[in-house]
Design a protein around this motif. Structure first.
Motif, mmCIF file in Angstrom:
data_model
loop_
_atom_site.group_PDB
_atom_site.id
_atom_site.type_symbol
_atom_site.label_atom_id
_atom_site.label_comp_id
_atom_site.label_asym_id
_atom_site.label_seq_id
_atom_site.Cartn_x
_atom_site.Cartn_y
_atom_site.Cartn_z
ATOM 1 N N ARG A 1 -13.511 -8.021 -36.602
ATOM 2 C CA ARG A 1 -13.758 -9.464 -36.615
ATOM 3 C C ARG A 1 -12.798 -10.239 -35.718
ATOM 4 N NH1 ARG A 1 -14.674 -7.859 -41.998
ATOM 5 N NH2 ARG A 1 -16.776 -8.355 -42.746
ATOM 6 N N GLY A 2 -11.621 -9.706 -35.470
ATOM 7 C CA GLY A 2 -10.629 -10.424 -34.682
ATOM 8 C C GLY A 2 -10.737 -10.131 -33.196
ATOM 9 N N GLN A 3 -10.151 -10.999 -32.409
ATOM 10 C CA GLN A 3 -10.197 -10.866 -30.949
ATOM 11 C C GLN A 3 -9.549 -9.575 -30.472
ATOM 12 O OE1 GLN A 3 -8.213 -14.057 -28.899
ATOM 13 N NE2 GLN A 3 -8.911 -13.407 -26.872
ATOM 14 N N GLY B 1 -2.611 -7.630 -42.097
ATOM 15 C CA GLY B 1 -3.371 -8.439 -41.155
ATOM 16 C C GLY B 1 -2.417 -9.270 -40.317
ATOM 17 N N GLN C 1 -9.351 -6.811 -32.229
ATOM 18 C CA GLN C 1 -9.957 -5.666 -32.896
ATOM 19 C C GLN C 1 -11.154 -5.181 -32.084
ATOM 20 O OE1 GLN C 1 -10.751 -7.352 -36.765
ATOM 21 N NE2 GLN C 1 -8.700 -6.946 -37.503
ATOM 22 N N ASN D 1 -2.110 -11.559 -36.247
ATOM 23 C CA ASN D 1 -2.520 -11.875 -34.881
ATOM 24 C C ASN D 1 -1.476 -12.800 -34.269
ATOM 25 O OD1 ASN D 1 -3.134 -14.549 -35.860
ATOM 26 N ND2 ASN D 1 -5.097 -13.756 -36.594
#
Length: 436
Positions: free
Chosen positions: A359-361, A264, A363, A266
Motif C-alpha cells: 500500500r505504501g510508496q 510500519g 512497498q 516511512n
C-alpha cells in the motif's frame, strides 16, 4: 548440508519462543548495538527484556525472513526462505494492472509434508504449543503442523477485554499452565507465544497508557498508547521469566525473543530510525529486528554477525540434539556458546524476496542479498540495484555500486544464482502498462 545438534549442557532442554508482531529494531529499551543509544527507543521501556538481554546474547544484525508476517512465520517454522516456499506475502497478493509490473500469485498455504519446528520436536518426545497468532494459510492451523496445543486459524485478533486488550496476559497465563503441566509430567516442551502485540490496533491497559502519557516524549517515539502496549508486552515476558524461576527450570530452558518484521514506517513516520523505511519493504527498517537469546551454556554479550529468523529452525534442532538437512538454516549455537565477539559468517548470504506491491510508496517488488557488511538491493520496477555498506551506513543513504564494482558484480551474480536455486517467483513486465 547436514546440521548436527550442537552440544548443550542439558539433554532435551525446554524452549520458549516469544514471537512479537511488528516490533521494530528500535522498538525496545535494549540497545541493539552495545553503547549506541540510537539503537534503542527514546521512549518505550522494556525492563524485563533488558534483564533477559543482560544474561544472553543480543543480535545487532538479526533479520526477519520477510518484511511481513506470513512469509516470516512460515520461514521460521520451516527453516526455508519465503522465496523457496513461494509464501512471499499474506494472502494472494495485490495484483494491480495499473502498475508497471505484474506480480506473481504466491502460495497461500504451507504444504503439510514440509518438516516444521512442531513436527521435528514432537517426533523427539517434546510437548509442543503455539499460542496466539498463526496467520499462515486460509483456515489452516498449527495443529496441522505438529503443535499439540494451539488457538486455531488466528490472524490479527484483538481481545474485547479492557483488562487484557491485546490478549498478552491471557496468552502468557495459558503458556505458564502449559509449562507447569509438562514440568509435572517430566516432558520437555516447546512453547511459542505468538503475540498479537504490537501490531495495530494499538491498545494497552489504561494504567500503562497513563504512565507514558505523563512522561516526556522522545524525538522519534512519542505515542503513549503504543508505549503502554509495549510495556504490557514486556510485563508478559517478565511473568514467563518469573515462572521459569518458580518452576526451577530456568537453567534448562532457552528463551528466545524476536519480532516477525519491522514496524510500519516511512519518511513521514520514521519509527525505525536510524534505519530507513519499514514493514513491507526490504530496506533495513522492514527486516532488521530485535533478537535476544538466553539459556544454558550461553555467554552474555553482543554479536554483529548477520543472522535470519530462518536460522532458528537449525538452532532449535541443535538444542534438542537433532541432526537435520538444511541449505538455508544455520545453527546459531557457535555464536551463543562462545564469546559472541568471535564472529562466524554463515555459509551462504541471506536472501530476501518480496516480489509484490504494497500500500505504501516504498512497498514495491524488491530482492535483497546480505553478505557480511554488504547489502545488495534490487528494485524490480526500475530494474536497478543499490549496494550498501551496512557497517558504515545502516540507514542506507549511500549507494556504493559504482564505487565498489567488484562487490557489486559478485553480489549481482550471487543474487541471480540464489533466485534460480530457490525457484523464486519473479515479477513480469505488464504489457498493458501505459507509463502513467
Amino acid at each position: 548440508r547436514l546440521v548436527r545438534g550442537g552440544d548443550t549442557s542439558v539433554e532435551r532442554p525446554n524452549i520458549v519462543f516469544i514471537y512479537v508482531d511488528d516490533m521494530g529494531w528500535t522498538g525496545t529499551s535494549v540497545e541493539m548495538i552495545a553503547g549506541d543509544p540510537n539503537s534503542r527507543s527514546d521512549f518505550y521501556q522494556t525492563p524485563k527484556l533488558e534483564t533477559l538481554a543482560s544474561g544472553g546474547v543480543v543480535f545487532s544484525r538479526a533479520y526477519s525472513p520477510g518484511p511481513m508476517c506470513t512469509p516470516s512465520r512460515a520461514a521460521v517454522l520451516t527453516g526455508r526462505t519465503p522465496a523457496e516456499l513461494h509464501i512471499t506475502t499474506p494472502g494472494r497478493g495485490r495484483q494491480d494492472v495499473s502498475k508497471k509490473l505484474l506480480t506473481p500469485r504466491p502460495s497461500t498455504r504451507l504444504a503439510e509434508d514440509i518438516p516444521t519446528i512442531g513436527t521435528m520436536l514432537k517426533a523427539e518426545g517434546y510437548a509442543t504449543a503455539l499460542l496466539g497468532k498463526w496467520h499462515i494459510g486460509r483456515g489452516d492451523h498449527a495443529g496441522q503442523y505438529g503443535f499439540d496445543l494451539h488457538d486455531g486459524s488466528t490472524s490479527n485478533e484483538r481481545s474485547e477485554d479492557e483488562s487484557d486488550p491485546k490478549a498478552i496476559f491471557s496468552l502468557t497465563e495459558r503458556g505458564i499452565h502449559f509449562m507447569e503441566d509438562n514440568v509435572q509430567s517430566g516432558t520437555p516442551f516447546y512453547l511459542q507465544l505468538s503475540h498479537y502485540a504490537v501490531h495495530s490496533p494499538v491498545a494497552s491497559l489504561a494504567e500503562s497508557s497513563t504512565r507514558f502519557g505523563a512522561a516526556d516524549p522522545g524525538k522519534i517515539h512519542r505515542d503513549a498508547d503504543y508505549a503502554g502496549m509495549t510495556w504490557d508486552l514486556d510485563a508478559g515476558l517478565g511473568q514467563i521469566i518469573d515462572a521459569l524461576d518458580k518452576l526451577g527450570i530456568e537453567d534448562e530452558t532457552y528463551v528466545v525473543f524476536m519480532s516477525d518484521n519491522g514496524a510500519g514506517g516511512n519518511r513521514r513516520r520514521p519509527n525505525n530510525a536510524p534505519l530507513f523505511a519499514g514493514k513491507g519493504t526490504l530496506y533495513e527498517g522492514g527486516i532488521r529486528v530485535p533478537l535476544v537469546i538466553a539459556g544454558p551454556g550461553i555467554r552474555s554479550g553482543y554479536t554483529s554477525t548477520a543472522v535470519s529468523g530462518v536460522d532458528l529452525f537449525a538452532t532449535f534442532a541443535g538444542w534438542a540434539g537433532i541432526e537435520i538437512e538444511s541449505s538455508e538454516s544455520n545453527d546459531l549455537m557457535p555464536l551463543l556458546r562462545h564469546n559472541p565477539e568471535n564472529e562466524f559468517e554463515p555459509e551462504r548470504a541471506l536472501l530476501f524476496h518480496y516480489p509484490h506491491y504494497g500500500r505504501g510508496q516504498l512497498q514495491k517488488p524488491q530482492t535483497a542479498l546480505i553478505s557480511g557488511q554488504w547489502k545488495l538491493l534490487r528494485d524490480w520496477e526500475t530494474d536497478s540495484y543499490q549496494l550498501f555498506d551496512l557497517h558504515a551506513d545502516p540507514g542506507e543513504r549511500n549507494d556504493l555500486s559504482t564505487q565498489k564494482p567488484e562487490y557489486f558484480a559478485a553480489m549481482r551474480t550471487a543474487m541471480s544464482a540464489r533466485l534460480a536455486e530457490t525457484d523464486a517467483q519473479l515479477p513480469e513486465a505488464n504489457p498493458d502498462y501505459d507509463g502513467r
